[in-house]
Design a protein around this motif. Sequence first.
Motif, short mmCIF file in Angstrom:
data_model
loop_
_atom_site.label_atom_id
_atom_site.label_comp_id
_atom_site.label_asym_id
_atom_site.label_seq_id
_atom_site.Cartn_x
_atom_site.Cartn_y
_atom_site.Cartn_z
N GLN A 167 0.84 -1.20 0.00
CA GLN A 167 0.00 0.00 0.00
C GLN A 167 0.88 1.26 0.00
OE1 GLN A 167 -2.06 1.45 3.70
NE2 GLN A 167 -3.92 0.84 2.62
N VAL A 168 0.57 2.17 -0.92
CA VAL A 168 1.32 3.43 -1.01
C VAL A 168 0.34 4.59 -0.79
CG1 VAL A 168 2.76 4.91 -2.48
CG2 VAL A 168 2.87 2.42 -2.74
N ALA A 169 0.66 5.47 0.17
CA ALA A 169 -0.20 6.63 0.42
C ALA A 169 0.23 7.80 -0.46
CB ALA A 169 -0.12 7.02 1.89
N THR A 198 -6.31 13.23 -9.61
CA THR A 198 -6.05 13.06 -11.04
C THR A 198 -5.02 11.95 -11.26
OG1 THR A 198 -6.41 15.45 -11.20
CG2 THR A 198 -5.58 14.34 -13.16
N LEU A 199 -4.02 11.93 -10.39
CA LEU A 199 -2.97 10.90 -10.44
C LEU A 199 -3.56 9.52 -10.16
CD1 LEU A 199 0.20 10.56 -10.54
CD2 LEU A 199 0.14 10.74 -8.05
N LEU A 200 -4.41 9.46 -9.13
CA LEU A 200 -5.04 8.19 -8.74
C LEU A 200 -5.89 7.64 -9.88
CD1 LEU A 200 -5.43 6.37 -6.10
CD2 LEU A 200 -7.64 7.50 -5.91
N LYS A 201 -6.61 8.54 -10.52
CA LYS A 201 -7.48 8.14 -11.63
C LYS A 201 -6.67 7.63 -12.81
CE LYS A 201 -11.06 9.87 -14.57
NZ LYS A 201 -12.47 9.86 -14.41
N TRP A 202 -5.52 8.25 -13.04
CA TRP A 202 -4.65 7.86 -14.15
C TRP A 202 -4.04 6.47 -13.92
CZ3 TRP A 202 1.00 9.82 -14.70
CH2 TRP A 202 1.52 9.45 -15.95
N LEU A 203 -3.63 6.20 -12.68
CA LEU A 203 -2.86 4.99 -12.42
C LEU A 203 -3.69 3.79 -11.98
CD1 LEU A 203 0.16 6.50 -10.41
CD2 LEU A 203 0.07 5.92 -12.84
N THR A 204 -4.91 4.03 -11.47
CA THR A 204 -5.69 2.93 -10.89
C THR A 204 -7.10 2.88 -11.46
OG1 THR A 204 -6.76 4.12 -9.06
CG2 THR A 204 -4.48 3.41 -8.70
N ASN A 205 -7.87 1.94 -10.93
CA ASN A 205 -9.27 1.79 -11.35
C ASN A 205 -10.21 2.72 -10.57
OD1 ASN A 205 -8.90 0.62 -8.87
ND2 ASN A 205 -10.06 -1.25 -9.32
N ALA A 206 -9.66 3.54 -9.68
CA ALA A 206 -10.53 4.41 -8.88
C ALA A 206 -11.05 5.58 -9.71
CB ALA A 206 -9.75 4.95 -7.68
N ASN A 207 -12.19 6.12 -9.29
CA ASN A 207 -12.78 7.23 -10.04
C ASN A 207 -13.13 8.38 -9.10
OD1 ASN A 207 -13.73 8.61 -12.20
ND2 ASN A 207 -15.69 7.53 -12.32
N PRO A 208 -12.09 9.03 -8.54
CA PRO A 208 -12.34 10.07 -7.53
C PRO A 208 -12.84 11.36 -8.15
CG PRO A 208 -10.02 9.95 -8.02
CD PRO A 208 -10.67 8.88 -8.84
N GLU A 209 -13.47 12.19 -7.32
CA GLU A 209 -13.89 13.51 -7.79
C GLU A 209 -12.66 14.40 -7.94
OE1 GLU A 209 -16.68 15.40 -5.17
OE2 GLU A 209 -16.69 17.23 -6.38
N ILE A 210 -12.62 15.11 -9.07
CA ILE A 210 -11.49 16.01 -9.35
C ILE A 210 -12.04 17.41 -9.50
CG2 ILE A 210 -9.75 16.62 -11.10
CD1 ILE A 210 -9.66 13.53 -11.70
N ALA A 211 -11.45 18.38 -8.79
CA ALA A 211 -11.96 19.74 -8.92
C ALA A 211 -10.87 20.75 -8.57
CB ALA A 211 -13.16 19.93 -8.00
N GLY A 212 -11.04 21.96 -9.08
CA GLY A 212 -10.04 23.00 -8.90
C GLY A 212 -10.13 23.73 -7.57
N TYR A 213 -10.89 23.22 -6.62
CA TYR A 213 -10.91 23.86 -5.30
C TYR A 213 -10.29 22.92 -4.26
CZ TYR A 213 -15.24 21.14 -5.01
OH TYR A 213 -16.15 20.13 -5.04
N PRO A 214 -9.75 23.50 -3.17
CA PRO A 214 -9.04 22.67 -2.19
C PRO A 214 -9.95 21.77 -1.37
CG PRO A 214 -9.01 24.98 -1.52
CD PRO A 214 -9.67 24.93 -2.86
N PHE A 215 -9.39 20.68 -0.88
CA PHE A 215 -10.09 19.70 -0.03
C PHE A 215 -11.31 19.08 -0.72
CE2 PHE A 215 -7.87 22.42 3.09
CZ PHE A 215 -7.09 21.44 3.69
N THR A 216 -11.17 18.82 -2.01
CA THR A 216 -12.22 18.10 -2.73
C THR A 216 -12.35 16.70 -2.14
OG1 THR A 216 -11.62 19.29 -4.73
CG2 THR A 216 -12.99 17.32 -5.02
N ILE A 272 -0.66 -3.10 -6.91
CA ILE A 272 -0.24 -2.25 -5.80
C ILE A 272 -1.39 -1.31 -5.47
CG2 ILE A 272 1.39 -0.42 -5.12
CD1 ILE A 272 3.35 -1.91 -7.10
N GLN A 273 -1.66 -1.19 -4.17
CA GLN A 273 -2.77 -0.32 -3.76
C GLN A 273 -2.26 1.10 -3.51
OE1 GLN A 273 -4.36 -0.88 0.22
NE2 GLN A 273 -6.44 -0.79 -0.57
N LEU A 274 -2.86 2.06 -4.21
CA LEU A 274 -2.56 3.47 -3.94
C LEU A 274 -3.73 4.05 -3.15
CD1 LEU A 274 -1.27 4.77 -7.43
CD2 LEU A 274 -0.01 3.56 -5.64
N VAL A 275 -3.43 4.88 -2.16
CA VAL A 275 -4.50 5.50 -1.37
C VAL A 275 -4.30 7.01 -1.34
CG1 VAL A 275 -5.68 5.59 0.85
CG2 VAL A 275 -4.63 3.46 0.11
#
Length: 333
Positions: A83-85, A96-114, A130-133
């Motif tokens: 596991q890599v944090a 954006t990085l997580l979405k590029w490298l893994t199967n996850a589909n997180p919310e991406i937005a131009g404001y902080p603490f999305t 390998i699990q990315l978190v």
Amino acid sequence: MPANLPPEYFKAEQKYLSAKTLEERIIATQELIRVTPKHKGTEKLLSNLKRRLAKLKKELQDQKKRRMGGGQRFAVKKEGAAQVALVGAPNSGKSTLLKWLTNANPEIAGYPFTTREPIPGMMPYQDVQIQLVEVPAIVRGSYYGKGLGPQSLGVARNADAIALVVDLSSDPIEQVKTLLEELELAGVKLNEQRGDETLDESVVFRRAIIIGTKADADGAGRRFSDLKIAYGGRFPMLPVSPLKGGDAAQLKEMIFKSLGIIRAYTKRPDEKAAERPLVLHAGSTVMDVAKAVHKDFSQNLKFARVWGSTKFPGQQVPKDYVLSDGDVVELHI
Ligand SMILES: Nc1nc2c(ncn2[C@@H]2O[C@H](COP(=O)(O)OP(=O)(O)OP(=O)(O)O)[C@@H](O)[C@H]2O)c(=O)[nH]1
Ligand SMILES: [Mg+2]
């Protein structure tokens, strides 16, 4: 101050004054109490020392609680080989990085603490996962409770390795400094060895890399060069543009290598090697493979044949032979 204190008292006092951590101060205070003669003239001194000890112990307890991220609430169940944090400032491009490298589909937005909670995703690398978190953003003051800081730092502490995700469209050196300060407060040291001076058992040591995001931004190349001068000796690092995507092979390889793990493929005589590898710590031996396979193997192991890191394919090696990533191992009992 009573006049008749033994020399050990002053030695212990010196230790107390030069102590760097809470633990060291506690040990020195206990020592002070132990060496102080118990009589009428030292009563006040002893009660002061005991009060100090109680206060230090309470402080240590509070520190440990904070370092554990306020309980299990945010623990992320480990899956895959490691596991890599992903740890970074707000908007640094973690999702954006997580979405590029893994199967996850997180919310991406131009404001902080999305991202408000840790988001795991699985990254395939050759024949392992390998699990990315992604953890909620870290800012100055996170350790003391800002945002979701304590929980984020708790998840980072618990991971096998840490990727510092820094935005190359703004000062990356400042970002790394802040992240390192917050992690240090949380008792997480990166790419350092536990030395004699680290008595503090709540400190953990983690392998780490730096991922420079938004490499497409104006001035990113220059900022990355500065970052390399400042931190290149301590961290492997790479500039990437997760928004553009494309081939991530080099980054994936850097992440895998940062983990300090190797893959070993077992095989039986006259058969093909296993398709799925065993994942072991770097430095593991033939004996460690035997232990991972079966108790009987480890008890009766005589030797092994190894293909890969040996001089000759299928070379006979002793039980303590240290394996390399990708080795094929045939155990003989
Ligand atoms: N130019 C450029 N912009 C990017 C890149 N990656 C991410 N961004 C932008 O940066 C902003 C923040 O991206 P996120 O991935 O949400 O950042 P984050 O680190 O997850 O943010 P928080 O969860 O709020 O901490 C978005 O507007 C993205 O489109 C990149 O490679 N290049
Ligand atoms: Mg995010």
